[in-house]
Motif scaffolding. Structure first.
Motif, PDB file in Angstrom:
ATOM      1  N   HIS A 119      30.783  28.607  57.255  1.00 46.40           N
ATOM      2  CA  HIS A 119      29.710  29.598  57.196  1.00 46.40           C
ATOM      3  C   HIS A 119      29.932  30.694  58.236  1.00 46.40           C
ATOM      4  O   HIS A 119      30.481  30.459  59.311  1.00 46.40           O
ATOM      5  N   LEU A 170      21.766  26.922  50.209  1.00 53.09           N
ATOM      6  CA  LEU A 170      22.798  26.339  49.358  1.00 53.09           C
ATOM      7  C   LEU A 170      22.159  25.859  48.064  1.00 53.09           C
ATOM      8  O   LEU A 170      20.935  25.689  47.991  1.00 53.09           O
ATOM      9  N   PHE A 204      27.756  26.987  48.226  1.00 51.46           N
ATOM     10  CA  PHE A 204      27.391  27.344  49.588  1.00 51.46           C
ATOM     11  C   PHE A 204      27.296  28.861  49.712  1.00 51.46           C
ATOM     12  O   PHE A 204      28.237  29.584  49.366  1.00 51.46           O
ATOM     13  N   ASN A 221      26.973  32.427  51.908  1.00 51.55           N
ATOM     14  CA  ASN A 221      27.632  32.884  53.132  1.00 51.55           C
ATOM     15  C   ASN A 221      27.127  34.258  53.527  1.00 51.55           C
ATOM     16  O   ASN A 221      26.654  35.036  52.686  1.00 51.55           O
ATOM     17  N   ASN A 274      30.814  33.456  49.355  1.00 51.36           N
ATOM     18  CA  ASN A 274      30.181  32.222  48.917  1.00 51.36           C
ATOM     19  C   ASN A 274      31.253  31.328  48.289  1.00 51.36           C
ATOM     20  O   ASN A 274      32.267  31.819  47.787  1.00 51.36           O
ATOM     21  N   SER A 284      21.732  23.595  62.165  1.00 49.28           N
ATOM     22  CA  SER A 284      21.563  23.477  60.720  1.00 49.28           C
ATOM     23  C   SER A 284      20.546  24.489  60.205  1.00 49.28           C
ATOM     24  O   SER A 284      19.630  24.904  60.917  1.00 49.28           O
ATOM     25  N   LEU A 303      23.932  22.755  55.149  1.00 48.56           N
ATOM     26  CA  LEU A 303      24.659  23.961  55.542  1.00 48.56           C
ATOM     27  C   LEU A 303      24.330  24.256  56.995  1.00 48.56           C
ATOM     28  O   LEU A 303      23.156  24.293  57.381  1.00 48.56           O
ATOM     29  N   PRO A 362      29.907  22.604  56.733  1.00 48.19           N
ATOM     30  CA  PRO A 362      28.753  21.827  56.270  1.00 48.19           C
ATOM     31  C   PRO A 362      28.966  20.336  56.488  1.00 48.19           C
ATOM     32  O   PRO A 362      30.036  19.898  56.937  1.00 48.19           O
ATOM     33  N   SER A 371      16.871  27.645  49.105  1.00 52.46           N
ATOM     34  CA  SER A 371      17.866  26.808  48.432  1.00 52.46           C
ATOM     35  C   SER A 371      17.338  26.299  47.101  1.00 52.46           C
ATOM     36  O   SER A 371      16.219  26.604  46.687  1.00 52.46           O
TER      37      SER A 371
END
Length: 561
Positions: free
Chosen positions: A44, A62, A77, A79, A94, A425, A444, A450, A505
């Motif tokens: 990330h 995510l 994921f 980014n 991503n 996190s 993530l 991750p 998410s």
């Protein structure tokens, strides 16, 4: 006499400490870090401009979803991106990891065409065009992006330009069918009116820090009506959504009052939360204060980040949990069933999390005992926070809180095993990634790799489960907005299908029910958005089922996966 009492007190404390250490030593392992062997190598990137822009602290979410329809849940994921110098090569993107089973994942980003280079904050998956595959929506610091699934393992990118004077800071997303026409509409929460021309510099006692949401004007959210054939209409104004402005982060769409339409909860950062009640005819009224969701039990506004729902106390009504800043107890809004909620977070034991800044959150039955537990992601947003307060750290352990079935949660975070438990996190996704009937956890981490945790919890005798995948026919194909009631003996469990939850998410496309010691399900009752009510059962537990919505008055159908 006083000396005797003091000695007794100290001896008692020593005995209790020994018992606690023995209990922790004997505690089972619930979650085991399997990231090293998973093949997931995503990194990330928050922007790292050195300017401490506010958007760098809140990235990213995510998405857990089955992009290729093989019955295994994949992970997307999100980014960040460079904020000042976009000439760097290669650009952070991503990443999509295809699940190959047994916690093995393969990076298919390039082949699938999903390596978007925008500054991504939120994501959600859903079948917006009812063609049988899962599409992706991404909210960015910039325009909202649709990655349309072609059904052959690839996606086609479409960008929606926002008619605003500056790029919006998108946040949580939700897909919902606001008018029950069988098409999924899109809600986009927006954060603050940030721009590089409005940058705010801040130091706290000499420690550089990002500005907060109150340093900027709040932003109005957006609601897009799905017109079919890939077309969306912005109805933010006419629906009532843009009558108010907030600092939106996590979003969840559900029928809080069980009146057969979908409402929308928006967690606002350091501002009153919103609850948009669905009035029908594609219109909404904001009733957060009236419903008891705008503030916490003390009447204070919280720095609300993530949100999830679940019936934690088995009363048939869906409750809400939200995560907040340090020194703020996560709020557990208990649904009274009478149109309002009560914050019972302190009474339920969630104060154990008040020393951390908390983000992603999920109701998850980690041990399949039928009682929903909580997994909460933690990590500060000031890298030098320990210089300001020696009780706080930038990296912090995430939390696993077990539901005792009596309205209390207990900290069992020590049962989560891994080489490096403390990270910074941001978001979590809970799903059964290896199809063994136990729900696993993906996390993530900010500017880091991750983590993937396998659920290794074993009870003796084993607890049972039921996993449901709903497929709409008259309703939207994902069955979003369904209410599902599972009965097994005296046990009654309630869930609703949704798209978009946690911290910016998406997870939980398949409904997971822990059944405890019940090996048989007496009945499954599904109320579809179309108005069709379906009942199946009795059936045996410990199975994955796909259930198709029947035509009105037709024979009901379901099959094992």
């Amino acid at each position: 006499m006083r000396l005797v009492r003091e000695r007794f007190s100290w001896n008692s404390l020593l005995v209790l400490a020994c018992i606690q250490q023995l209990t922790m030593a004997q505690a089972p392992t619930f979650l085991q870090d399997v990231t090293p062997e998973s093949g997931i190598q995503f990194q990330h990137f928050s922007g790292n401009s050195g300017k401490h822009f506010i958007v760098e602290t809140v990235a990213s979410g995510l998405v857990s979803f089955d992009f290729d329809g093989d019955g295994l849940l994949d992970i997307y994921f999100l980014n960040g991106a460079p904020l000042l110098n976009r000439s760097a090569d290669p650009q952070p993107t991503n990443h999509l990891y295809r699940n190959e089973g047994d916690f093995r994942f393969h990076d298919v980003t390039q082949r699938a065409g999903v390596g978007d280079t925008g500054f991504a904050l939120g994501g959600v998956a859903g079948d917006f065009d009812n063609d049988g595959d899962q599409d992706l929506f991404i909210s960015n610091f910039g325009n909202t992006v649709l990655l349309e699934n072609s059904g052959d393992g690839t996606f086609v990118r479409r960008e929606y330009s926002a008619p605003h004077e500056r790029p919006q800071v998108g946040a949580g997303l939700a897909l919902l069918d606001i008018n029950r026409d069988g098409l999924l509409d899109l809600y986009v929460a927006n954060y603050v009116q940030f721009g590089f021309d409005r940058d705010v510099s801040r130091e706290i006692f000499g420690v550089p820090a990002a500005p907060g949401p109150k340093d900027y004007l709040p932003e109005k959210d957006c609601l897009y009506l799905n017109l079919g054939e890939g077309n969306f209409l912005d109805i933010s104004a006419q629906s009532g959504i843009s009558d108010v402005a907030g600092t939106g982060m996590g979003v969840i769409a559900f029928d809080f009052d069980r009146d057969s339409d979908t409402d929308i909860f928006v967690g606002n950062d350091s501002a009153p939360n919103f609850l948009f009640e669905n009035l029908g005819e594609s219109s909404f009224a904001e009733i957060g204060l009236l419903a008891g969701l705008a503030y916490d039990v003390t009447g204070a506004q919280q720095a609300t980040m993530g949100v999830d729902f679940g019936d934690y106390n088995h009363d048939g009504w869906l409750d809400l949990v939200t995560t907040n800043f340090a020194d703020e107890v996560p709020t557990l809004y208990e649904n009274s069933g009478a149109g309002f909620f009560d914050d019972v977070g302190v009474a339920a034991g969630l104060g154990v999390a008040n020393r951390s800044v908390t983000w992603g959150v999920a109701f998850v039955d980690i041990d399949n005992d039928s009682w929903l537990d909580l997994y909460i992601a933690a990590g500060h947003l000031i890298s030098g926070v320990s210089r300001l307060n020696d009780t706080e750290r930038f990296e912090a352990p995430n939390l696993l809180l077990l539901n005792d079935g009596g309205g209390k949660f207990t900290n069992w975070s020590h049962t989560v095993k891994g080489d490096r438990p403390e990270r910074v996190s941001r978001s979590v996704a809970v799903d059964d990634f290896n199809n063994d009937g136990r729900v696993d956890v993906a996390v993530l981490n900010l500017n880091d790799t991750p983590q993937l945790y396998a659920n290794v919890c074993n009870s003796t005798p084993a607890n049972h489960f039921l996993n449901l995948h709903l497929v709409g026919q008259l309703s939207n194909r994902d069955g979003v907005g369904c209410e599902v009631i599972v009965r097994a003996g005296s046990l009654q469990l309630a869930q609703q299908t949704c798209r978009g939850r946690g911290y910016q998410s998406h997870f939980g496309s398949r409904l997971h029910f822990g059944l405890g010691k019940h090996a048989t399900v007496d009945s499954i009752t599904i109320s579809w958005p179309s108005g069709v009510e379906q009942q199946i059962g009795p059936i045996s537990g410990d199975r994955f089922m796909t259930i198709f919505e029947p035509p009105a008055d037709a024979e009901q159908s379901g099959k094992d996966q």
